[in-house]
Write a protein that holds these residues in place. Structure first.
Motif, PDB file in Angstrom:
ATOM      1  N   MET A 181      13.498   2.675   2.588  1.00 44.91           N
ATOM      2  CA  MET A 181      13.240   1.411   3.274  1.00 44.91           C
ATOM      3  C   MET A 181      11.871   1.442   3.949  1.00 44.91           C
ATOM      4  O   MET A 181      11.097   0.480   3.869  1.00 44.91           O
ATOM      5  CB  MET A 181      14.322   1.120   4.316  1.00 44.91           C
ATOM      6  CG  MET A 181      14.123  -0.213   5.031  1.00 44.91           C
ATOM      7  SD  MET A 181      15.321  -0.497   6.349  1.00 44.91           S
ATOM      8  CE  MET A 181      16.753  -0.879   5.374  1.00 44.91           C
ATOM      9  N   ALA A 182      11.549   2.544   4.600  1.00 42.90           N
ATOM     10  CA  ALA A 182      10.245   2.670   5.256  1.00 42.90           C
ATOM     11  C   ALA A 182       9.127   2.681   4.223  1.00 42.90           C
ATOM     12  O   ALA A 182       8.101   2.019   4.397  1.00 42.90           O
ATOM     13  CB  ALA A 182      10.200   3.943   6.101  1.00 42.90           C
ATOM     14  N   GLY A 183       9.310   3.433   3.157  1.00 44.45           N
ATOM     15  CA  GLY A 183       8.277   3.518   2.131  1.00 44.45           C
ATOM     16  C   GLY A 183       7.998   2.201   1.456  1.00 44.45           C
ATOM     17  O   GLY A 183       6.837   1.808   1.281  1.00 44.45           O
ATOM     18  N   THR A 184       9.059   1.474   1.082  1.00 47.22           N
ATOM     19  CA  THR A 184       8.844   0.195   0.407  1.00 47.22           C
ATOM     20  C   THR A 184       8.309  -0.859   1.379  1.00 47.22           C
ATOM     21  O   THR A 184       7.470  -1.676   0.999  1.00 47.22           O
ATOM     22  CB  THR A 184      10.130  -0.310  -0.276  1.00 47.22           C
ATOM     23  OG1 THR A 184      11.191  -0.369   0.683  1.00 47.22           O
ATOM     24  CG2 THR A 184      10.524   0.582  -1.430  1.00 47.22           C
ATOM     25  N   SER A 185       8.754  -0.832   2.627  1.00 48.72           N
ATOM     26  CA  SER A 185       8.244  -1.790   3.617  1.00 48.72           C
ATOM     27  C   SER A 185       6.767  -1.560   3.890  1.00 48.72           C
ATOM     28  O   SER A 185       5.971  -2.506   3.910  1.00 48.72           O
ATOM     29  CB  SER A 185       9.032  -1.674   4.926  1.00 48.72           C
ATOM     30  OG  SER A 185      10.377  -2.001   4.731  1.00 48.72           O
ATOM     31  N   LEU A 186       6.406  -0.303   4.086  1.00 40.55           N
ATOM     32  CA  LEU A 186       5.002   0.004   4.350  1.00 40.55           C
ATOM     33  C   LEU A 186       4.138  -0.294   3.126  1.00 40.55           C
ATOM     34  O   LEU A 186       3.024  -0.808   3.255  1.00 40.55           O
ATOM     35  CB  LEU A 186       4.860   1.464   4.789  1.00 40.55           C
ATOM     36  CG  LEU A 186       3.500   1.904   5.295  1.00 40.55           C
ATOM     37  CD1 LEU A 186       2.979   0.981   6.401  1.00 40.55           C
ATOM     38  CD2 LEU A 186       3.575   3.339   5.808  1.00 40.55           C
ATOM     39  N   ARG A 187       4.662  -0.017   1.957  1.00 42.28           N
ATOM     40  CA  ARG A 187       3.928  -0.343   0.717  1.00 42.28           C
ATOM     41  C   ARG A 187       3.666  -1.849   0.640  1.00 42.28           C
ATOM     42  O   ARG A 187       2.573  -2.282   0.297  1.00 42.28           O
ATOM     43  CB  ARG A 187       4.714   0.131  -0.503  1.00 42.28           C
ATOM     44  CG  ARG A 187       4.006  -0.183  -1.823  1.00 42.28           C
ATOM     45  CD  ARG A 187       4.811   0.238  -3.019  1.00 42.28           C
ATOM     46  NE  ARG A 187       6.020  -0.571  -3.096  1.00 42.28           N
ATOM     47  CZ  ARG A 187       7.091  -0.257  -3.805  1.00 42.28           C
ATOM     48  NH1 ARG A 187       7.123   0.861  -4.491  1.00 42.28           N
ATOM     49  NH2 ARG A 187       8.136  -1.035  -3.833  1.00 42.28           N
ATOM     50  N   ARG A 188       4.668  -2.636   0.977  1.00 39.68           N
ATOM     51  CA  ARG A 188       4.518  -4.096   0.941  1.00 39.68           C
ATOM     52  C   ARG A 188       3.466  -4.552   1.948  1.00 39.68           C
ATOM     53  O   ARG A 188       2.635  -5.421   1.651  1.00 39.68           O
ATOM     54  CB  ARG A 188       5.845  -4.779   1.238  1.00 39.68           C
ATOM     55  CG  ARG A 188       5.733  -6.280   1.197  1.00 39.68           C
ATOM     56  CD  ARG A 188       7.078  -6.965   1.327  1.00 39.68           C
ATOM     57  NE  ARG A 188       6.833  -8.383   1.489  1.00 39.68           N
ATOM     58  CZ  ARG A 188       6.988  -9.042   2.617  1.00 39.68           C
ATOM     59  NH1 ARG A 188       7.416  -8.432   3.690  1.00 39.68           N
ATOM     60  NH2 ARG A 188       6.730 -10.320   2.691  1.00 39.68           N
ATOM     61  N   ILE A 189       3.510  -3.997   3.141  1.00 38.61           N
ATOM     62  CA  ILE A 189       2.521  -4.358   4.163  1.00 38.61           C
ATOM     63  C   ILE A 189       1.112  -4.045   3.662  1.00 38.61           C
ATOM     64  O   ILE A 189       0.205  -4.868   3.763  1.00 38.61           O
ATOM     65  CB  ILE A 189       2.814  -3.613   5.484  1.00 38.61           C
ATOM     66  CG1 ILE A 189       4.099  -4.159   6.122  1.00 38.61           C
ATOM     67  CG2 ILE A 189       1.645  -3.728   6.453  1.00 38.61           C
ATOM     68  CD1 ILE A 189       4.644  -3.287   7.243  1.00 38.61           C
ATOM     69  N   ILE A 190       0.943  -2.861   3.117  1.00 36.40           N
ATOM     70  CA  ILE A 190      -0.374  -2.452   2.611  1.00 36.40           C
ATOM     71  C   ILE A 190      -0.821  -3.375   1.489  1.00 36.40           C
ATOM     72  O   ILE A 190      -1.967  -3.834   1.458  1.00 36.40           O
ATOM     73  CB  ILE A 190      -0.348  -0.980   2.148  1.00 36.40           C
ATOM     74  CG1 ILE A 190      -0.186  -0.063   3.358  1.00 36.40           C
ATOM     75  CG2 ILE A 190      -1.583  -0.631   1.340  1.00 36.40           C
ATOM     76  CD1 ILE A 190       0.138   1.374   3.008  1.00 36.40           C
ATOM     77  N   THR A 191       0.085  -3.678   0.574  1.00 36.86           N
ATOM     78  CA  THR A 191      -0.252  -4.553  -0.548  1.00 36.86           C
ATOM     79  C   THR A 191      -0.625  -5.950  -0.063  1.00 36.86           C
ATOM     80  O   THR A 191      -1.634  -6.520  -0.497  1.00 36.86           O
ATOM     81  CB  THR A 191       0.935  -4.631  -1.533  1.00 36.86           C
ATOM     82  OG1 THR A 191       1.238  -3.308  -1.990  1.00 36.86           O
ATOM     83  CG2 THR A 191       0.603  -5.506  -2.726  1.00 36.86           C
ATOM     84  N   ASP A 192       0.183  -6.492   0.857  1.00 38.14           N
ATOM     85  CA  ASP A 192      -0.093  -7.841   1.374  1.00 38.14           C
ATOM     86  C   ASP A 192      -1.416  -7.900   2.126  1.00 38.14           C
ATOM     87  O   ASP A 192      -2.196  -8.840   1.954  1.00 38.14           O
ATOM     88  CB  ASP A 192       1.039  -8.321   2.296  1.00 38.14           C
ATOM     89  CG  ASP A 192       2.310  -8.659   1.533  1.00 38.14           C
ATOM     90  OD1 ASP A 192       2.285  -8.648   0.278  1.00 38.14           O
ATOM     91  OD2 ASP A 192       3.334  -8.898   2.191  1.00 38.14           O
ATOM     92  N   LEU A 193      -1.667  -6.911   2.961  1.00 39.88           N
ATOM     93  CA  LEU A 193      -2.892  -6.923   3.750  1.00 39.88           C
ATOM     94  C   LEU A 193      -4.124  -6.562   2.923  1.00 39.88           C
ATOM     95  O   LEU A 193      -5.241  -6.929   3.286  1.00 39.88           O
ATOM     96  CB  LEU A 193      -2.775  -5.980   4.946  1.00 39.88           C
ATOM     97  CG  LEU A 193      -1.797  -6.404   6.037  1.00 39.88           C
ATOM     98  CD1 LEU A 193      -1.743  -5.361   7.138  1.00 39.88           C
ATOM     99  CD2 LEU A 193      -2.167  -7.759   6.613  1.00 39.88           C
ATOM    100  N   SER A 194      -3.927  -5.868   1.822  1.00 39.34           N
ATOM    101  CA  SER A 194      -5.059  -5.472   0.976  1.00 39.34           C
ATOM    102  C   SER A 194      -5.650  -6.643   0.220  1.00 39.34           C
ATOM    103  O   SER A 194      -6.736  -6.542  -0.328  1.00 39.34           O
ATOM    104  CB  SER A 194      -4.632  -4.385  -0.010  1.00 39.34           C
ATOM    105  OG  SER A 194      -4.317  -3.206   0.677  1.00 39.34           O
TER     106      SER A 194
END
Length: 194
Positions: free
Chosen positions: A153-166
């Protein structure tokens, strides 16, 4: 048992002659908190990750220190540390850095080895591509773990944040700093990154 395990190391790494002898000597010389058989299993796991003989030799002591510091299984520590090293495209000579970051994150947050392993495999490639360091990624995973968001859950959430902000025009590190400087509350953060 040790000889049988070293035969497996030889088969997996393809090490022959002096290389194989170096791996055998490495396992014997570093025995202490872990025995030579355990260290040979660590060498096997690094071999499975495609590490060369020199990369295994460069990585062994730091990985032993990680397993000792966190109370983790040595072979498991090798797989997780080796995968993390590769995901951040680091040289095996930097394994001490990788294991120090991991030990620090595990010992100063709600993370444990299995949570870290699950989370890092989802987020590491995106974090590396976005220019986020291992240290920053581990710190973010630690904060999430301290707030009850762990593992995949942490990995996919953080991945999404990084992808969205990138997708923003600014570099990701600048965007994260800007958001941090705003002192966002939970509602603001949800608006910004979901």
């Amino acid at each position: 048992d040790f000889q049988r395990s070293m035969s497996e190391v030889k088969a997996i790494t393809g090490a022959t002659g002096g290389e194989f002898e170096a791996l055998r000597t490495n396992a014997i010389d570093l025995a202490g908190a872990f025995n030579a058989l355990d260290i040979s299993k660590l060498e096997t796991e690094f071999g499975r990750l495609g590490f060369s003989t020199q990369e295994i030799l460069d990585s062994t002591e730091a990985t032993i220190n990680l397993a000792s510091a966190t109370g983790s299984n040595l072979a498991e520590s090798a797989v997780i540390a080796g995968s993390t090293l590769r995901a951040f495209n680091l040289d095996a000579k930097e394994m001490g850095r990788v294991t120090d970051v991991m030990a620090g994150a595990l010992n100063r947050s709600g993370l444990d080895m299995s949570n870290f392993a699950e989370a890092i495999k989802y987020v590491a490639p995106n974090a590396h591509a976005a220019g986020i360091s291992l240290e920053e990624t581990a710190a973010m995973l630690g904060v999430l773990a301290d707030n009850g968001i762990k593992g995949s859950m942490a990995g996919t959430s953080l991945r999404r944040i990084i992808t969205d902000l990138s997708t923003e025009a600014k570099p990701l590190n600048e965007k994260l700093k800007e958001l941090g400087d705003k002192g966002l509350n939970a509602a603001d953060a949800m608006t910004e990154i979901g």
